[in-house]
Design a protein around this motif. Structure first.
Motif, PDB file in Angstrom:
ATOM      1  N   VAL A   3      -6.912   0.892  -8.973  1.00 53.18           N
ATOM      2  CA  VAL A   3      -7.519   1.293  -7.702  1.00 53.18           C
ATOM      3  C   VAL A   3      -9.043   1.203  -7.801  1.00 53.18           C
ATOM      4  O   VAL A   3      -9.706   0.789  -6.844  1.00 53.18           O
ATOM      5  CB  VAL A   3      -7.067   2.716  -7.311  1.00 53.18           C
ATOM      6  CG1 VAL A   3      -7.763   3.171  -6.037  1.00 53.18           C
ATOM      7  CG2 VAL A   3      -5.552   2.739  -7.120  1.00 53.18           C
ATOM      8  N   LEU A  52      -9.697  -2.393  -7.321  1.00 57.43           N
ATOM      9  CA  LEU A  52      -9.486  -2.765  -5.923  1.00 57.43           C
ATOM     10  C   LEU A  52     -10.704  -2.365  -5.081  1.00 57.43           C
ATOM     11  O   LEU A  52     -11.215  -3.152  -4.282  1.00 57.43           O
ATOM     12  CB  LEU A  52      -8.222  -2.071  -5.416  1.00 57.43           C
ATOM     13  CG  LEU A  52      -7.566  -2.572  -4.125  1.00 57.43           C
ATOM     14  CD1 LEU A  52      -6.137  -2.036  -4.033  1.00 57.43           C
ATOM     15  CD2 LEU A  52      -8.329  -2.146  -2.891  1.00 57.43           C
ATOM     16  N   LEU A  54      -5.918   5.053  -0.376  1.00 56.60           N
ATOM     17  CA  LEU A  54      -6.236   4.596  -1.725  1.00 56.60           C
ATOM     18  C   LEU A  54      -7.016   5.631  -2.521  1.00 56.60           C
ATOM     19  O   LEU A  54      -6.809   5.781  -3.734  1.00 56.60           O
ATOM     20  CB  LEU A  54      -7.052   3.303  -1.651  1.00 56.60           C
ATOM     21  CG  LEU A  54      -6.328   2.060  -1.132  1.00 56.60           C
ATOM     22  CD1 LEU A  54      -7.322   0.934  -0.879  1.00 56.60           C
ATOM     23  CD2 LEU A  54      -5.265   1.617  -2.145  1.00 56.60           C
ATOM     24  N   ASP A 111      -7.261   5.947 -11.028  1.00 59.06           N
ATOM     25  CA  ASP A 111      -6.425   4.863 -11.534  1.00 59.06           C
ATOM     26  C   ASP A 111      -7.251   3.583 -11.662  1.00 59.06           C
ATOM     27  O   ASP A 111      -8.009   3.216 -10.763  1.00 59.06           O
ATOM     28  CB  ASP A 111      -5.262   4.634 -10.561  1.00 59.06           C
ATOM     29  CG  ASP A 111      -4.373   3.494 -10.983  1.00 59.06           C
ATOM     30  OD1 ASP A 111      -3.496   3.703 -11.828  1.00 59.06           O
ATOM     31  OD2 ASP A 111      -4.579   2.378 -10.460  1.00 59.06           O
ATOM     32  N   LEU A 153      -5.635   8.059  -5.096  1.00 51.62           N
ATOM     33  CA  LEU A 153      -5.073   7.460  -6.312  1.00 51.62           C
ATOM     34  C   LEU A 153      -6.116   7.318  -7.411  1.00 51.62           C
ATOM     35  O   LEU A 153      -5.772   6.976  -8.550  1.00 51.62           O
ATOM     36  CB  LEU A 153      -4.489   6.077  -5.985  1.00 51.62           C
ATOM     37  CG  LEU A 153      -3.441   6.043  -4.868  1.00 51.62           C
ATOM     38  CD1 LEU A 153      -3.006   4.610  -4.594  1.00 51.62           C
ATOM     39  CD2 LEU A 153      -2.240   6.908  -5.222  1.00 51.62           C
ATOM     40  N   ARG A 191      -0.053  -1.505  -7.232  1.00 53.01           N
ATOM     41  CA  ARG A 191      -1.509  -1.332  -7.320  1.00 53.01           C
ATOM     42  C   ARG A 191      -2.154  -2.540  -7.983  1.00 53.01           C
ATOM     43  O   ARG A 191      -3.204  -3.020  -7.533  1.00 53.01           O
ATOM     44  CB  ARG A 191      -1.836  -0.057  -8.104  1.00 53.01           C
ATOM     45  CG  ARG A 191      -1.408   1.221  -7.414  1.00 53.01           C
ATOM     46  CD  ARG A 191      -1.607   2.434  -8.314  1.00 53.01           C
ATOM     47  NE  ARG A 191      -0.911   3.590  -7.780  1.00 53.01           N
ATOM     48  CZ  ARG A 191      -0.903   4.790  -8.344  1.00 53.01           C
ATOM     49  NH1 ARG A 191      -1.569   4.976  -9.479  1.00 53.01           N
ATOM     50  NH2 ARG A 191      -0.242   5.787  -7.804  1.00 53.01           N
ATOM     51  N   ARG A 192      -1.559  -3.026  -9.049  1.00 53.78           N
ATOM     52  CA  ARG A 192      -2.145  -4.185  -9.737  1.00 53.78           C
ATOM     53  C   ARG A 192      -2.053  -5.433  -8.872  1.00 53.78           C
ATOM     54  O   ARG A 192      -2.941  -6.283  -8.894  1.00 53.78           O
ATOM     55  CB  ARG A 192      -1.445  -4.401 -11.088  1.00 53.78           C
ATOM     56  CG  ARG A 192      -1.670  -3.253 -12.069  1.00 53.78           C
ATOM     57  CD  ARG A 192      -1.288  -3.629 -13.482  1.00 53.78           C
ATOM     58  NE  ARG A 192       0.114  -3.966 -13.624  1.00 53.78           N
ATOM     59  CZ  ARG A 192       1.100  -3.084 -13.794  1.00 53.78           C
ATOM     60  NH1 ARG A 192       0.816  -1.781 -13.818  1.00 53.78           N
ATOM     61  NH2 ARG A 192       2.347  -3.472 -13.939  1.00 53.78           N
ATOM     62  N   SER A 248       5.032   1.636  -8.378  1.00 52.78           N
ATOM     63  CA  SER A 248       3.727   1.908  -7.769  1.00 52.78           C
ATOM     64  C   SER A 248       2.612   1.272  -8.597  1.00 52.78           C
ATOM     65  O   SER A 248       1.638   0.753  -8.037  1.00 52.78           O
ATOM     66  CB  SER A 248       3.495   3.418  -7.639  1.00 52.78           C
ATOM     67  OG  SER A 248       3.452   4.043  -8.911  1.00 52.78           O
ATOM     68  N   ALA A 293       2.284   1.622  -3.392  1.00 55.56           N
ATOM     69  CA  ALA A 293       1.255   1.989  -4.369  1.00 55.56           C
ATOM     70  C   ALA A 293       1.017   3.489  -4.381  1.00 55.56           C
ATOM     71  O   ALA A 293       0.702   4.069  -5.433  1.00 55.56           O
ATOM     72  CB  ALA A 293      -0.045   1.261  -4.061  1.00 55.56           C
ATOM     73  N   LEU A 318       0.832  -1.204   0.000  1.00 53.83           N
ATOM     74  CA  LEU A 318       0.000   0.000   0.000  1.00 53.83           C
ATOM     75  C   LEU A 318       0.865   1.253   0.000  1.00 53.83           C
ATOM     76  O   LEU A 318       0.578   2.217  -0.721  1.00 53.83           O
ATOM     77  CB  LEU A 318      -0.918  -0.002   1.223  1.00 53.83           C
ATOM     78  CG  LEU A 318      -2.147  -0.900   1.128  1.00 53.83           C
ATOM     79  CD1 LEU A 318      -2.748  -1.124   2.512  1.00 53.83           C
ATOM     80  CD2 LEU A 318      -3.179  -0.276   0.194  1.00 53.83           C
TER      81      LEU A 318
END
Length: 362
Positions: free
Chosen positions: A104, A107, A95, A101, A98, A72-73, A68, A60, A57
């Motif tokens: 994200v 996620l 998060l 993205d 971000l 994230r992936r 980063s 990321a 994290l």
């Protein structure tokens, strides 16, 4: 022995992901973690180690596109594991900046699969909600945005935000029922629209010229058939004289959600009359003759029965009808069995992809 080796490797990976490691070491560690997250066993290993997730994290959110982005992936993949979501939810404040993205968005879509978590994500989003919707105006929005909006619309708070007439959010979703650049995004958007149709007090507005949702739901279900003139005249202009190369929605689960959305719009008497008046029966009649998927065909038949059936006396709003508890339990059991069968069929058709295995809640 194996467990000790795993712990040692995880500790080494955590150290290499930390700010004390060099840029090359962090990039290599992020790539290794991403590769590890491509398998179910690897995701479970990462999900069971909060300290390692914390290091990912932090990376990321750090500057530097390569490490980063890989972090994230990786977190996107790991968030598919229920065991990781409890550790990742408290990280929402880190998060959200971000966004938008794509990883994200994906996620957050995974984190919001359950309704309680969806509410937490909505609360955390706050004023970022409008910025998220603005991404729909981009030529190519993040594919993961659709699943995120779908999962957030599971709960009434999310549906209210999408149905806020001052934001014109629903109108922004409609063009994506025909979006060909991303099946993932299209599936999520159709799911969000279907969820919004549960709010029967908005049906009149959704079917009015202010939104005109029905042609957007019907067009993906329509084919290139040469219809008689009297049938053609019953259809909305956008569904008339379609080209010979017109193709229907190729994904069975998306076709089913489109049918479910239309079915929900028929829950009230005015809704049923409006749906009938717009030539829906013509489109569904042709779809029924073409459809091969048993579940979608059954959904089409149920909707056709509503359109050609008599008005049920004393049931102006079918969403407010009191159903006996034993009947409701039986319907829920049948729905669950049908849902399990559908997911089993999907699992047979394709294996999860390492970088894009998230999907909308149902």
């Amino acid at each position: 022995m194996a467990a000790a080796a795993e712990e040692e490797a995880a500790a080494a990976l955590e150290a290499l992901l930390g700010p004390g490691a060099g840029a090359a070491s962090r990039a290599g560690a992020a790539a290794a973690a991403l590769s590890l997250s491509g398998s179910a066993a690897g995701r479970r290993l990462l999900a069971a180690r909060p300290a390692l997730l914390g290091a990912l994290l932090a990376l990321a959110a750090a500057p530097g596109a390569e490490p980063s982005g890989a972090a994230r992936r990786c977190l996107l993949n790991v968030s598919a594991e229920a065991a990781a979501r409890g550790a990742l939810l408290p990280a929402l404040p880190a998060l959200l900046p971000l966004l938008p993205d794509g990883a994200v968005c994906g996620l957050l879509a995974n984190l919001s699969r359950e309704r309680g978590a969806a509410r937490a994500v909505l609360r955390a989003l706050g004023s970022r909600w409008d910025a998220l919707l603005q991404e729909l105006a981009r030529p190519r929005p993040p594919p993961e945005l659709g699943p995120l909006l779908c999962n957030l619309s599971q709960v009434p708070e999310g549906r209210r935000r999408l149905l806020d007439r001052s934001r014109c959010a629903v109108q922004r979703l409609l063009p994506f029922t025909q979006y060909r650049d991303s099946t993932e995004h299209r599936r999520g958007i159709v799911g969000a629209l279907r969820n919004c149709c549960f709010e029967h007090e908005h049906h009149e507005w959704l079917l009015s010229e202010a939104v005109d949702i029905l042609p957007f739901l019907l067009l993906p279900l329509a084919g290139p058939e040469d219809l008689p003139e009297e049938d053609m005249e019953r259809l909305p202009p956008d569904l008339q004289y379609l080209p010979q190369d017109k193709q229907r929605e190729e994904e069975p689960d998306i076709r089913r959600m489109l049918l479910e959305a239309i079915m929900l719009l028929t829950a009230t008497g005015p809704g049923r009359r409006r749906v009938r008046a717009m030539g829906t029966y013509v489109v569904l009649r042709e779809l029924h003759g073409w459809e091969q998927h048993p579940g979608v065909r059954a959904a089409c038949e149920r909707l056709l029965q509503v359109l050609i059936g008599d008005e049920p006396p004393g049931m102006e709003n079918l969403l407010e009808v009191n159903i006996p508890e034993e009947v409701e339990q039986q319907l829920q059991r049948l729905d669950q069995e049908e849902e399990e069968q559908r997911w089993w069929e999907q699992d047979q058709e394709q294996e999860p992809q390492g970088l894009s295995h998230e999907g909308p809640s149902r």
